[in-house]
Design a protein around this motif. Structure first.
Motif, PDB file in Angstrom:
ATOM      1  N   GLY A  16       0.807  -1.205   0.000  1.00  0.00           N
ATOM      2  CA  GLY A  16       0.000   0.000   0.000  1.00  0.00           C
ATOM      3  C   GLY A  16       0.845   1.262   0.000  1.00  0.00           C
ATOM      4  O   GLY A  16       2.040   1.222  -0.307  1.00  0.00           O
ATOM      5  N   SER A  17       0.207   2.367   0.364  1.00  0.00           N
ATOM      6  CA  SER A  17       0.873   3.673   0.297  1.00  0.00           C
ATOM      7  C   SER A  17       0.618   4.484   1.557  1.00  0.00           C
ATOM      8  O   SER A  17      -0.376   4.282   2.254  1.00  0.00           O
ATOM      9  CB  SER A  17       0.345   4.465  -0.913  1.00  0.00           C
ATOM     10  OG  SER A  17       0.582   3.787  -2.118  1.00  0.00           O
ATOM     11  N   ARG A  18       1.533   5.389   1.810  1.00  0.00           N
ATOM     12  CA  ARG A  18       1.351   6.412   2.841  1.00  0.00           C
ATOM     13  C   ARG A  18       2.068   7.667   2.360  1.00  0.00           C
ATOM     14  O   ARG A  18       3.027   7.591   1.588  1.00  0.00           O
ATOM     15  CB  ARG A  18       1.927   5.990   4.177  1.00  0.00           C
ATOM     16  CG  ARG A  18       1.145   4.954   4.913  1.00  0.00           C
ATOM     17  CD  ARG A  18       1.258   5.097   6.410  1.00  0.00           C
ATOM     18  NE  ARG A  18       0.548   6.240   6.941  1.00  0.00           N
ATOM     19  CZ  ARG A  18      -0.735   6.218   7.282  1.00  0.00           C
ATOM     20  NH1 ARG A  18      -1.445   5.127   7.108  1.00  0.00           N
ATOM     21  NH2 ARG A  18      -1.308   7.284   7.792  1.00  0.00           N
ATOM     22  N   ARG A  19       1.613   8.806   2.851  1.00  0.00           N
ATOM     23  CA  ARG A  19       2.243  10.078   2.483  1.00  0.00           C
ATOM     24  C   ARG A  19       2.621  10.818   3.751  1.00  0.00           C
ATOM     25  O   ARG A  19       1.751  11.138   4.571  1.00  0.00           O
ATOM     26  CB  ARG A  19       1.295  10.930   1.640  1.00  0.00           C
ATOM     27  CG  ARG A  19       1.937  12.204   1.086  1.00  0.00           C
ATOM     28  CD  ARG A  19       0.931  12.977   0.297  1.00  0.00           C
ATOM     29  NE  ARG A  19       1.522  14.067  -0.458  1.00  0.00           N
ATOM     30  CZ  ARG A  19       1.087  15.320  -0.405  1.00  0.00           C
ATOM     31  NH1 ARG A  19       0.078  15.633   0.373  1.00  0.00           N
ATOM     32  NH2 ARG A  19       1.668  16.252  -1.155  1.00  0.00           N
ATOM     33  N   ARG A  67       9.927   3.557  -5.582  1.00  0.00           N
ATOM     34  CA  ARG A  67       8.778   3.358  -4.694  1.00  0.00           C
ATOM     35  C   ARG A  67       8.397   4.646  -3.960  1.00  0.00           C
ATOM     36  O   ARG A  67       7.227   4.931  -3.777  1.00  0.00           O
ATOM     37  CB  ARG A  67       9.071   2.271  -3.662  1.00  0.00           C
ATOM     38  CG  ARG A  67       9.376   0.906  -4.236  1.00  0.00           C
ATOM     39  CD  ARG A  67       9.380  -0.165  -3.154  1.00  0.00           C
ATOM     40  NE  ARG A  67      10.398   0.089  -2.134  1.00  0.00           N
ATOM     41  CZ  ARG A  67      10.132   0.211  -0.832  1.00  0.00           C
ATOM     42  NH1 ARG A  67       8.894   0.166  -0.389  1.00  0.00           N
ATOM     43  NH2 ARG A  67      11.120   0.412   0.029  1.00  0.00           N
ATOM     44  N   PHE A  68       9.394   5.402  -3.543  1.00  0.00           N
ATOM     45  CA  PHE A  68       9.151   6.636  -2.780  1.00  0.00           C
ATOM     46  C   PHE A  68       9.456   7.850  -3.656  1.00  0.00           C
ATOM     47  O   PHE A  68      10.348   7.809  -4.499  1.00  0.00           O
ATOM     48  CB  PHE A  68      10.045   6.706  -1.548  1.00  0.00           C
ATOM     49  CG  PHE A  68       9.739   5.691  -0.474  1.00  0.00           C
ATOM     50  CD1 PHE A  68       8.800   4.682  -0.659  1.00  0.00           C
ATOM     51  CD2 PHE A  68      10.398   5.751   0.739  1.00  0.00           C
ATOM     52  CE1 PHE A  68       8.529   3.756   0.328  1.00  0.00           C
ATOM     53  CE2 PHE A  68      10.140   4.836   1.748  1.00  0.00           C
ATOM     54  CZ  PHE A  68       9.196   3.833   1.525  1.00  0.00           C
ATOM     55  N   THR A  69       8.726   8.917  -3.411  1.00  0.00           N
ATOM     56  CA  THR A  69       8.963  10.172  -4.116  1.00  0.00           C
ATOM     57  C   THR A  69       8.994  11.319  -3.115  1.00  0.00           C
ATOM     58  O   THR A  69       8.049  11.493  -2.337  1.00  0.00           O
ATOM     59  CB  THR A  69       7.863  10.445  -5.153  1.00  0.00           C
ATOM     60  OG1 THR A  69       7.810   9.356  -6.092  1.00  0.00           O
ATOM     61  CG2 THR A  69       8.156  11.744  -5.916  1.00  0.00           C
ATOM     62  N   GLN A  82       6.049  10.604  -0.577  1.00  0.00           N
ATOM     63  CA  GLN A  82       5.021   9.676  -1.027  1.00  0.00           C
ATOM     64  C   GLN A  82       5.635   8.284  -1.028  1.00  0.00           C
ATOM     65  O   GLN A  82       6.601   8.032  -1.748  1.00  0.00           O
ATOM     66  CB  GLN A  82       4.541  10.049  -2.427  1.00  0.00           C
ATOM     67  CG  GLN A  82       3.486   9.108  -2.991  1.00  0.00           C
ATOM     68  CD  GLN A  82       2.200   9.134  -2.195  1.00  0.00           C
ATOM     69  OE1 GLN A  82       1.710  10.194  -1.816  1.00  0.00           O
ATOM     70  NE2 GLN A  82       1.623   7.956  -1.961  1.00  0.00           N
ATOM     71  N   ASN A  84       5.070   4.468  -1.784  1.00  0.00           N
ATOM     72  CA  ASN A  84       4.245   3.492  -2.487  1.00  0.00           C
ATOM     73  C   ASN A  84       4.870   2.109  -2.375  1.00  0.00           C
ATOM     74  O   ASN A  84       6.047   1.963  -2.072  1.00  0.00           O
ATOM     75  CB  ASN A  84       4.097   3.878  -3.953  1.00  0.00           C
ATOM     76  CG  ASN A  84       3.361   5.180  -4.145  1.00  0.00           C
ATOM     77  OD1 ASN A  84       2.508   5.559  -3.328  1.00  0.00           O
ATOM     78  ND2 ASN A  84       3.679   5.900  -5.205  1.00  0.00           N
ATOM     79  N   ARG A  85       4.070   1.101  -2.646  1.00  0.00           N
ATOM     80  CA  ARG A  85       4.536  -0.302  -2.605  1.00  0.00           C
ATOM     81  C   ARG A  85       5.303  -0.563  -1.313  1.00  0.00           C
ATOM     82  O   ARG A  85       6.435  -1.040  -1.331  1.00  0.00           O
ATOM     83  CB  ARG A  85       5.372  -0.607  -3.837  1.00  0.00           C
ATOM     84  CG  ARG A  85       4.542  -0.658  -5.115  1.00  0.00           C
ATOM     85  CD  ARG A  85       5.370  -1.141  -6.282  1.00  0.00           C
ATOM     86  NE  ARG A  85       6.211  -0.103  -6.824  1.00  0.00           N
ATOM     87  CZ  ARG A  85       7.445  -0.286  -7.280  1.00  0.00           C
ATOM     88  NH1 ARG A  85       8.000  -1.463  -7.218  1.00  0.00           N
ATOM     89  NH2 ARG A  85       8.103   0.717  -7.780  1.00  0.00           N
TER      90      ARG A  85
END
Length: 128
Positions: A16-19, A67-69, A82, A84-85
């Protein structure tokens, strides 16, 4: 000294994702670089991602590339991560960091000793 407050931590399912967000205040015009580090149980700060505050150039550790931004909003004095994955190994306390010294080498963006301001951290826990 720049004051930093993180938010956005919590539980995240693997895949999943988290920000995460980090708001900066006090002397923000002096910021040259900001970064995310994560803290493991042994209390070491491990580099995750960094951004040049002026140019927007970004740097990542290999473990999160793709995966991350990392991004920033200069007008709001905010930085984001951000995620992700998500993986179970992403579980950690994530700290944002800022500094006002000039950067001449990529390595200086990734070195925890090159950041003078730190937030309290936000816990991210990934479950399967």
């Amino acid at each position: 000294q720049v004051l930093l407050v993180e938010s956005g931590g919590g539980l995240g399912q693997a895949g999943g994702s988290r920000r995460l967000s980090c708001v900066a205040s006090n002397h923000t015009a002096r910021i040259t670089a900001m970064a995310w580090f994560r803290q493991d149980p042994e209390k070491e700060h491990t580099f995750v991602a960094a951004i040049d505050w002026t140019t927007g150039a970004t740097y990542y550790t290999d473990f999160v590339k793709g995966r991350f931004t990392i991004s920033r909003d200069i007008a709001k004095n905010e930085m984001y991560l951000q995620m992700n994955r998500l993986k179970l190994d992403d579980t950690a306390v994530y700290h944002c960091a800022a500094d006002s010294r000039p950067r001449y080498y990529t390595s200086t963006y990734k070195n925890a000793n090159m950041y003078s301001s730190w937030g309290q951290g936000t816990q991210v826990t990934v479950f399967s």
